[in-house]
Write a protein that holds these residues in place. Structure first.
Motif, PDB file in Angstrom:
ATOM      1  N   ASP A 109       1.835   8.928   8.544  1.00  0.00           N
ATOM      2  CA  ASP A 109       2.632  10.143   8.793  1.00  0.00           C
ATOM      3  C   ASP A 109       4.004  10.034   8.132  1.00  0.00           C
ATOM      4  O   ASP A 109       4.484  10.982   7.514  1.00  0.00           O
ATOM      5  N   ALA A 110       4.644   8.866   8.254  1.00  0.00           N
ATOM      6  CA  ALA A 110       5.961   8.662   7.631  1.00  0.00           C
ATOM      7  C   ALA A 110       5.852   8.749   6.112  1.00  0.00           C
ATOM      8  O   ALA A 110       6.715   9.335   5.448  1.00  0.00           O
ATOM      9  N   ILE A 111       4.783   8.207   5.565  1.00  0.00           N
ATOM     10  CA  ILE A 111       4.575   8.257   4.116  1.00  0.00           C
ATOM     11  C   ILE A 111       4.361   9.698   3.664  1.00  0.00           C
ATOM     12  O   ILE A 111       4.902  10.125   2.643  1.00  0.00           O
ATOM     13  N   ALA A 112       3.615  10.463   4.454  1.00  0.00           N
ATOM     14  CA  ALA A 112       3.385  11.878   4.122  1.00  0.00           C
ATOM     15  C   ALA A 112       4.699  12.652   4.132  1.00  0.00           C
ATOM     16  O   ALA A 112       4.940  13.499   3.255  1.00  0.00           O
ATOM     17  N   GLU A 113       5.573  12.368   5.103  1.00  0.00           N
ATOM     18  CA  GLU A 113       6.875  13.039   5.165  1.00  0.00           C
ATOM     19  C   GLU A 113       7.736  12.691   3.955  1.00  0.00           C
ATOM     20  O   GLU A 113       8.399  13.562   3.386  1.00  0.00           O
ATOM     21  N   ILE A 114       7.723  11.427   3.559  1.00  0.00           N
ATOM     22  CA  ILE A 114       8.491  11.014   2.380  1.00  0.00           C
ATOM     23  C   ILE A 114       7.939  11.710   1.138  1.00  0.00           C
ATOM     24  O   ILE A 114       8.687  12.175   0.285  1.00  0.00           O
ATOM     25  N   LYS A 115       6.618  11.789   1.051  1.00  0.00           N
ATOM     26  CA  LYS A 115       6.000  12.468  -0.096  1.00  0.00           C
ATOM     27  C   LYS A 115       6.440  13.928  -0.171  1.00  0.00           C
ATOM     28  O   LYS A 115       6.747  14.441  -1.247  1.00  0.00           O
ATOM     29  N   GLU A 119       0.834  -1.206   0.000  1.00  0.00           N
ATOM     30  CA  GLU A 119       0.000   0.000   0.000  1.00  0.00           C
ATOM     31  C   GLU A 119       0.869   1.257   0.000  1.00  0.00           C
ATOM     32  O   GLU A 119       0.580   2.223  -0.713  1.00  0.00           O
ATOM     33  N   ALA A 120       1.942   1.239   0.787  1.00  0.00           N
ATOM     34  CA  ALA A 120       2.846   2.392   0.850  1.00  0.00           C
ATOM     35  C   ALA A 120       3.497   2.639  -0.504  1.00  0.00           C
ATOM     36  O   ALA A 120       3.606   3.779  -0.958  1.00  0.00           O
ATOM     37  N   SER A 121       3.916   1.562  -1.177  1.00  0.00           N
ATOM     38  CA  SER A 121       4.558   1.730  -2.480  1.00  0.00           C
ATOM     39  C   SER A 121       3.570   2.271  -3.503  1.00  0.00           C
ATOM     40  O   SER A 121       3.931   3.076  -4.355  1.00  0.00           O
ATOM     41  N   SER A 122       2.332   1.865  -3.393  1.00  0.00           N
ATOM     42  CA  SER A 122       1.292   2.370  -4.296  1.00  0.00           C
ATOM     43  C   SER A 122       1.039   3.859  -4.062  1.00  0.00           C
ATOM     44  O   SER A 122       0.912   4.632  -5.015  1.00  0.00           O
ATOM     45  N   ILE A 123       0.993   4.264  -2.811  1.00  0.00           N
ATOM     46  CA  ILE A 123       0.769   5.673  -2.468  1.00  0.00           C
ATOM     47  C   ILE A 123       1.916   6.539  -2.973  1.00  0.00           C
ATOM     48  O   ILE A 123       1.708   7.609  -3.535  1.00  0.00           O
ATOM     49  N   LEU A 124       3.156   6.047  -2.788  1.00  0.00           N
ATOM     50  CA  LEU A 124       4.338   6.836  -3.141  1.00  0.00           C
ATOM     51  C   LEU A 124       4.729   6.720  -4.609  1.00  0.00           C
ATOM     52  O   LEU A 124       5.426   7.585  -5.142  1.00  0.00           O
ATOM     53  N   GLY A 125       4.306   5.653  -5.255  1.00  0.00           N
ATOM     54  CA  GLY A 125       4.673   5.458  -6.650  1.00  0.00           C
ATOM     55  C   GLY A 125       6.064   4.879  -6.842  1.00  0.00           C
ATOM     56  O   GLY A 125       6.677   5.057  -7.891  1.00  0.00           O
ATOM     57  N   TYR A 126       6.578   4.201  -5.824  1.00  0.00           N
ATOM     58  CA  TYR A 126       7.877   3.548  -5.892  1.00  0.00           C
ATOM     59  C   TYR A 126       7.691   2.076  -5.556  1.00  0.00           C
ATOM     60  O   TYR A 126       6.731   1.705  -4.892  1.00  0.00           O
ATOM     61  N   SER A 127       8.624   1.257  -5.980  1.00  0.00           N
ATOM     62  CA  SER A 127       8.509  -0.180  -5.751  1.00  0.00           C
ATOM     63  C   SER A 127       8.723  -0.522  -4.273  1.00  0.00           C
ATOM     64  O   SER A 127       9.303   0.258  -3.517  1.00  0.00           O
TER      65      SER A 127
END
Length: 83
Positions: free
Chosen positions: A52-58, A16-24
């Protein structure tokens, strides 16, 4: 239906995280090794990432702070002719 504790509601799988970020998923694992993102592990050892971590990476991606490594090409040159 049992409600999940708040701490688990905001966690997503690596897929799910990879899908949100667009990375493998492989890239997310590499980022984790480099310390760019942290995951929590389930009892079975599966990674879970906080929203939250995913939002920071984005945000970092939007600011181009996480740059992709430049592509490097190698090629063989013909061996010098023996004289």
């Amino acid at each position: 239906m049992t409600q999940l504790p708040n701490s688990l509601k905001d966690l997503v799988s690596i897929k799910e995280a990879s899908s949100i970020l667009g990375y493998s998923t492989k890239t997310l694992r590499r980022w984790e090794v480099r310390g760019l993102i942290k995951s929590k592990r389930t009892l079975g050892g599966h990674r879970r990432y906080s929203l939250d971590a995913i939002a920071e990476i984005k945000k970092s991606l939007d600011r181009h702070e996480l740059k992709k490594a430049p592509a490097v090409s190698f090629y063989r040159t013909p061996a010098a002719e023996s004289r």
